[in-house]
Design an enzyme around this catalytic site. Structure first.
Site, mmCIF file in Angstrom:
data_model
loop_
_atom_site.group_PDB
_atom_site.id
_atom_site.type_symbol
_atom_site.label_atom_id
_atom_site.label_comp_id
_atom_site.label_asym_id
_atom_site.label_seq_id
_atom_site.Cartn_x
_atom_site.Cartn_y
_atom_site.Cartn_z
ATOM 1 N N HIS A 154 0.843 -1.202 0.000
ATOM 2 C CA HIS A 154 0.000 0.000 0.000
ATOM 3 C C HIS A 154 0.872 1.245 0.000
ATOM 4 O O HIS A 154 2.074 1.177 0.280
ATOM 5 C CB HIS A 154 -0.918 0.028 1.228
ATOM 6 C CG HIS A 154 -2.102 -0.896 1.105
ATOM 7 N ND1 HIS A 154 -2.019 -2.237 1.363
ATOM 8 C CD2 HIS A 154 -3.391 -0.654 0.722
ATOM 9 C CE1 HIS A 154 -3.212 -2.792 1.157
ATOM 10 N NE2 HIS A 154 -4.054 -1.858 0.772
ATOM 11 N N LYS A 158 -0.667 4.635 4.619
ATOM 12 C CA LYS A 158 -1.569 3.670 5.264
ATOM 13 C C LYS A 158 -1.044 3.352 6.652
ATOM 14 O O LYS A 158 0.123 2.995 6.814
ATOM 15 C CB LYS A 158 -1.691 2.393 4.421
ATOM 16 C CG LYS A 158 -2.656 1.391 5.032
ATOM 17 C CD LYS A 158 -3.043 0.301 4.059
ATOM 18 C CE LYS A 158 -3.976 -0.728 4.682
ATOM 19 N NZ LYS A 158 -5.266 -0.198 5.087
HETATM 20 N N1 LIG Z 1 -12.582 -1.246 2.774
HETATM 21 C C1 LIG Z 1 -11.976 -0.765 1.683
HETATM 22 O O1 LIG Z 1 -12.223 -1.211 0.536
HETATM 23 C C2 LIG Z 1 -10.988 0.374 1.836
HETATM 24 C C3 LIG Z 1 -10.410 0.946 0.717
HETATM 25 C C4 LIG Z 1 -9.530 2.009 0.894
HETATM 26 C C5 LIG Z 1 -9.261 2.500 2.174
HETATM 27 N N2 LIG Z 1 -9.847 1.893 3.243
HETATM 28 C C6 LIG Z 1 -9.649 2.391 4.618
HETATM 29 O O2 LIG Z 1 -10.376 3.614 4.746
HETATM 30 C C7 LIG Z 1 -9.751 4.430 5.750
HETATM 31 C C8 LIG Z 1 -9.510 5.827 5.182
HETATM 32 O O3 LIG Z 1 -8.457 5.752 4.238
HETATM 33 P P1 LIG Z 1 -7.960 7.008 3.405
HETATM 34 O O4 LIG Z 1 -6.717 6.571 2.747
HETATM 35 O O5 LIG Z 1 -9.072 7.552 2.574
HETATM 36 O O6 LIG Z 1 -7.619 8.031 4.588
HETATM 37 P P2 LIG Z 1 -7.486 9.619 4.546
HETATM 38 O O7 LIG Z 1 -7.150 10.099 3.181
HETATM 39 O O8 LIG Z 1 -6.581 9.966 5.682
HETATM 40 O O9 LIG Z 1 -8.965 10.152 4.883
HETATM 41 C C9 LIG Z 1 -9.520 10.032 6.164
HETATM 42 C C10 LIG Z 1 -10.803 10.841 6.220
HETATM 43 O O10 LIG Z 1 -11.377 10.677 7.519
HETATM 44 C C11 LIG Z 1 -11.580 11.942 8.130
HETATM 45 N N3 LIG Z 1 -11.301 11.838 9.582
HETATM 46 C C12 LIG Z 1 -10.159 11.392 10.156
HETATM 47 N N4 LIG Z 1 -10.286 11.482 11.503
HETATM 48 C C13 LIG Z 1 -11.528 11.976 11.748
HETATM 49 C C14 LIG Z 1 -12.242 12.300 12.927
HETATM 50 N N5 LIG Z 1 -11.687 12.151 14.142
HETATM 51 N N6 LIG Z 1 -13.506 12.768 12.816
HETATM 52 C C15 LIG Z 1 -14.056 12.940 11.579
HETATM 53 N N7 LIG Z 1 -13.415 12.679 10.434
HETATM 54 C C16 LIG Z 1 -12.166 12.195 10.516
HETATM 55 C C17 LIG Z 1 -10.586 12.863 7.464
HETATM 56 O O11 LIG Z 1 -11.060 14.190 7.565
HETATM 57 P P3 LIG Z 1 -9.984 15.404 7.733
HETATM 58 O O12 LIG Z 1 -9.169 15.367 6.468
HETATM 59 O O13 LIG Z 1 -10.879 16.555 7.851
HETATM 60 O O14 LIG Z 1 -9.161 15.074 8.935
HETATM 61 C C18 LIG Z 1 -10.624 12.340 6.023
HETATM 62 O O15 LIG Z 1 -11.760 12.871 5.343
HETATM 63 C C19 LIG Z 1 -8.466 3.687 6.147
HETATM 64 O O16 LIG Z 1 -8.710 2.947 7.324
HETATM 65 C C20 LIG Z 1 -8.220 2.745 4.969
HETATM 66 O O17 LIG Z 1 -7.479 1.604 5.323
HETATM 67 C C21 LIG Z 1 -10.692 0.850 3.093
#
Ligand SMILES: NC(=O)c1ccc[n+]([C@@H]2O[C@H](COP(=O)([O-])OP(=O)(O)OC[C@H]3O[C@@H](n4cnc5c(N)ncnc54)[C@H](OP(=O)(O)O)[C@@H]3O)[C@@H](O)[C@H]2O)c1
Length: 249
Positions: A154, A158
């Site tokens: 990844h 991550k």
């Molecule tokens: N299941 C699947 O198919 C799949 C696929 C891809 C990713 N994921 C998972 O999805 C998650 C997010 O990944 P990402 O790469 O998109 O992360 P990212 O770019 O860091 O985005 C995280 C998001 O969550 C928000 N956030 C973080 N802390 C928060 C809080 N305390 N309260 C409210 N909002 C909050 C952030 O808002 P701010 O920017 O305003 O802080 C941002 O919008 C990870 O755990 C990843 O492993 C899963």
């Protein structure tokens, strides 16, 4: 029939932003709210430059979203995802969590609350259709060869390792008695990639699934959200929630 109304947590993040763009293009789904940390009070459509999402406010928590919704979708961070999901359940919403690296204990509490309220929730390690098919084939490799190695890679930001997808596959293989090893790479240039390897006398076989764009997750989220409003219970994979995905004709 009225559209399924969605609130998306993490809608401004790398994955959430691609997912809401996809959802906004579906006639039977409607994004009515978003949850985020840094952009509270902003308009999601204006922030993402996507007019179809204009008028969708970004709120501090699910409890603060003004609109009523049917499903809460979460792509936030492991320390906050289950608390946001609990708020959604408190508002009698169904819950779809994509965030990985969750504490098993808090997931159990969520599952129990969902069952008590006869609602539905799913914690899905991977929403891409290719990953679901790779998992199915990987179990077959385990059955045939008895030992499987998984190499997941990844992007560098991550936070959890191994990935939720690799952990889920490893526990399914181990439950079948298959010897399993998981290796993790965190490299610039990767989005999400998983190789599954098996070998026998004189041969090796490997299956590779690679997400080259987070667009890969949108269709799976839409499918899961549509299904979630028709069922009750707790689900831990896309194929368990949507059995038609891997069913034979
Ligand atoms: N299941 C699947 O198919 C799949 C696929 C891809 C990713 N994921 C998972 O999805 C998650 C997010 O990944 P990402 O790469 O998109 O992360 P990212 O770019 O860091 O985005 C995280 C998001 O969550 C928000 N956030 C973080 N802390 C928060 C809080 N305390 N309260 C409210 N909002 C909050 C952030 O808002 P701010 O920017 O305003 O802080 C941002 O919008 C990870 O755990 C990843 O492993 C899963």
């Amino acid at each position: 029939m009225r559209a399924v109304r969605l609130i998306v947590g993490g809608a401004t993040g790398k994955t959430g932003a691609e997912v809401v763009r996809y959802l906004a293009g579906q006639d039977d789904l409607q994004v009515v709210g978003a949850v985020g940390r840094q952009h509270q009070g902003a308009d999601l459509g204006a922030l993402l430059g996507w007019p179809a999402l204009s008028g969708v406010p970004i709120s501090a928590s699910v409890g603060h979203v003004p609109a009523e919704a049917d499903v809460y979708v979460d792509f936030t961070a492991p320390e906050v995802a289950v608390a946001l999901a609990m708020e959604a359940v408190g508002r009698a919403m169904r819950v779809l969590i994509g965030t990985s690296g969750l504490e098993p204990q808090s997931v159990s509490l969520l599952a129990a609350q969902v069952q008590r309220q006869s609602l539905a929730a799913a914690v899905i390690p991977n929403f891409s259709v290719g990953a679901v098919l790779q998992r199915k084939m990987a179990l077959e490799l385990g059955r045939r060869f008895g030992r499987v190695e998984v190499v997941e890679g990844h992007h560098r930001s991550k936070r959890d390792a191994p990935s939720g997808t690799a952990r889920d596959l490893a526990s399914a293989l181990e439950a079948m008695g298959v010897e399993t090893a998981v290796h993790s790479l965190r490299l610039e240039g990767l989005v999400a990639r998983q190789e599954v390897w098996a070998g026998g006398p004189g041969e090796v076989i490997s299956l590779t699934h690679e997400v080259t764009s987070r667009q890969a997750y949108g269709a799976g989220v839409a499918m899961a959200a549509r299904q979630l409003v028709t069922v009750s219970g707790f689900f831990t994979s896309l194929e368990e929630l949507c059995p038609a995905l891997t069913a034979r004709d």
